[in-house]
Design an enzyme around this catalytic site. Structure first.
Site, PDB file in Angstrom:
ATOM      1  N   ARG A  54     -21.953  50.320 -70.988  1.00  0.00           N
ATOM      2  CA  ARG A  54     -22.727  49.077 -70.928  1.00  0.00           C
ATOM      3  C   ARG A  54     -22.367  48.414 -69.605  1.00  0.00           C
ATOM      4  NH1 ARG A  54     -18.835  46.701 -70.046  1.00  0.00           N
ATOM      5  NH2 ARG A  54     -20.035  44.796 -70.238  1.00  0.00           N
ATOM      6  N   GLY A  55     -23.071  47.306 -69.323  1.00  0.00           N
ATOM      7  CA  GLY A  55     -22.896  46.678 -68.013  1.00  0.00           C
ATOM      8  C   GLY A  55     -23.968  47.216 -67.080  1.00  0.00           C
ATOM      9  N   ALA A  56     -24.630  46.281 -66.369  1.00  0.00           N
ATOM     10  CA  ALA A  56     -25.831  46.659 -65.625  1.00  0.00           C
ATOM     11  C   ALA A  56     -25.647  47.834 -64.650  1.00  0.00           C
ATOM     12  CB  ALA A  56     -26.371  45.421 -64.912  1.00  0.00           C
ATOM     13  N   ARG A  94     -32.589  49.991 -73.109  1.00  0.00           N
ATOM     14  CA  ARG A  94     -32.166  48.576 -73.161  1.00  0.00           C
ATOM     15  C   ARG A  94     -33.060  47.790 -72.192  1.00  0.00           C
ATOM     16  NH1 ARG A  94     -25.967  47.059 -72.999  1.00  0.00           N
ATOM     17  NH2 ARG A  94     -26.811  45.170 -73.953  1.00  0.00           N
ATOM     18  N   ASP A 247     -27.270  40.601 -65.222  1.00  0.00           N
ATOM     19  CA  ASP A 247     -28.031  41.780 -65.647  1.00  0.00           C
ATOM     20  C   ASP A 247     -29.393  41.829 -64.984  1.00  0.00           C
ATOM     21  OD1 ASP A 247     -26.036  41.133 -67.937  1.00  0.00           O
ATOM     22  OD2 ASP A 247     -26.543  43.248 -68.104  1.00  0.00           O
ATOM     23  N   LYS A 258     -24.955  37.813 -70.032  1.00  0.00           N
ATOM     24  CA  LYS A 258     -24.590  37.822 -71.452  1.00  0.00           C
ATOM     25  C   LYS A 258     -24.760  36.438 -72.086  1.00  0.00           C
ATOM     26  CE  LYS A 258     -23.690  40.689 -73.359  1.00  0.00           C
ATOM     27  NZ  LYS A 258     -24.775  41.401 -74.104  1.00  0.00           N
TER      28      LYS A 258
END
Ligand code: MRU
Length: 376
Positions: A54-56, A94, A247, A258
């Protein structure tokens, strides 16, 4: 960066078998360190959707590797159709982090502009690797520019700089260094005393589980706080600086990050505390003008709110938190309007969260075609 003293990046090719991509399984941290293997484009989709990664920036690079694996597993038929289908499939994993679409589009353009001959697989692997290397370089540069901000505060106050961060915009979310954490690591390595307030970041607790883990492994002093604590700390002079990741950032400087980031920005504004957003250029969406109407906000499974995971003597366990008949909502991100942001920390330097200032750093994006809304 390090885990138990050993240098890691978050994604790499398996030693002896470059057809397999390996990632750190972030669902298990900080309790267990496990490697997760991606062999197909479906594995890459799963890893992104289920937040193994996860994480852009890491989502983008994982998707690029997914396209490489799509090529590896191509059998026969209409190649262009196949590539476009796999690209759309990956992009649907996502919705909020624009790095995903950015990386997949770059891969598709590259793949379709090359001849589908026996060398294509190698070329595509090189392309995915170069996207990864670029992200590392971006984080490194963000760290160098952000270090100047921390250093300035330290020179003024001559005491440990208290930095608040939200979620995990650390090296786990990227490939190395991180975005929000890169300046912190650079300052720590330079001997500037820093202390990090780590928002736990419900519901998935990326702060408590991942940022705290990273900082522990690097020996950076930090304290995990419930998400609602930041405002109180700011009112009492215990926060010098806020740095968060992003993001998706619009051409006008609105930032999706977030859920809960917006509230931190409001509190920082009210208390006159600098609020910086650290992002690589792959996180800009120059087609968008207005973050609130344009950025799609992911809604995830409500069980992430109604339940919580933790470590017990029986391993990782999940428990219910709310009454059985209650309903929970799980918005993954919120949008912080540009007016609340002190500056954007990019690989090309620091700019205001304003179109003109952003374009001074990224003039080549001035002619990007705008779209009205990205929300379907
Ligand atoms: O849902 P996640 O964990 O993928 O969200 C990541 C974030 O929102 C991070 O805060 C981050 O800033 C973006 S990645 C550097």
């Amino acid at each position: 960066m390090k885990i138990q003293g050993k240098q890691y990046q978050t994604i790499w090719l398996k030693e002896g078998n470059p057809e397999i991509v390996q990632v750190i399984d972030q669902r298990k941290l900080p309790f267990q360190f496990e490697i997760f293997e991606l062999k197909t484009v479906e594995d890459a989709f799963f890893a992104i959707k289920e937040m193994v990664v996860r994480g852009a920036p890491l989502i983008g690079v994982t998707a690029a590797c997914g396209m490489y694996q799509a090529i590896l597993n191509f059998d026969e038929g209409d190649f262009e159709k196949y590539i476009n289908e796999k690209a759309d499939y990956l992009k649907s994993s996502r919705p909020t982090a624009v790095n995903l679409a950015f990386a997949v589009d770059e891969m598709v353009e590259f793949i379709l502009s090359n001849k589908p001959d026996s060398e294509l697989v190698q070329k595509v692997l090189q392309k995915a690797t170069s996207l990864k290397e670029k992200e590392i370089e971006y984080s490194n540069k963000i760290g160098e520019f952000g270090l100047e901000i921390i250093e300035e505060i330290y020179q003024k106050n001559k005491q440990a700089v208290n930095i608040l961060t939200h979620c995990n915009a650390g090296w786990l979310a990227c490939i190395d260094w991180g975005t929000a954490t890169a300046p912190i690591y650079k300052a720590h390595l330079k001997g500037i005393p820093v202390h990090v307030w780590v928002d736990e970041t419900r519901p998935r607790n990326q702060g408590a589980r991942l940022t705290a883990f990273e900082l522990s492994e690097e020996g950076v002093p930090h304290t995990v706080i419930p998400d609602n604590t930041g405002g109180h700390l700011m009112q009492h002079g215990l926060v010098d600086l806020v740095i968060v990741g992003s993001d998706r950032t619009t051409a006008t400087g609105d930032v999706a990050n977030k859920i809960g980031t917006y509230l931190k920005a409001l509190a920082a504004k009210d208390n006159n505390i600098p609020f910086y957003v650290a992002l690589p250029s792959s996180t800009f969406d120059f087609t968008l003008e207005d973050g609130l109407t344009g950025i799609p906000i992911e809604q995830r499974d409500a069980t992430e709110v109604s339940e919580i995971e933790g470590w017990t003597e029986n391993g990782i366990q999940t428990v219910r938190l709310i009454p059985e008949k209650s309903v929970a909502a799980n918005y993954g991100f919120d949008v912080t309007p540009a007016r609340l942001i002190t500056g954007l920390l990019t690989e090309r330097g620091i700019c205001k969260a304003k179109r003109e200032s952003i374009l001074e750093l990224f003039p080549e994006k001035g002619n990007t075609k705008k779209q009205e809304s990205n929300i379907k």
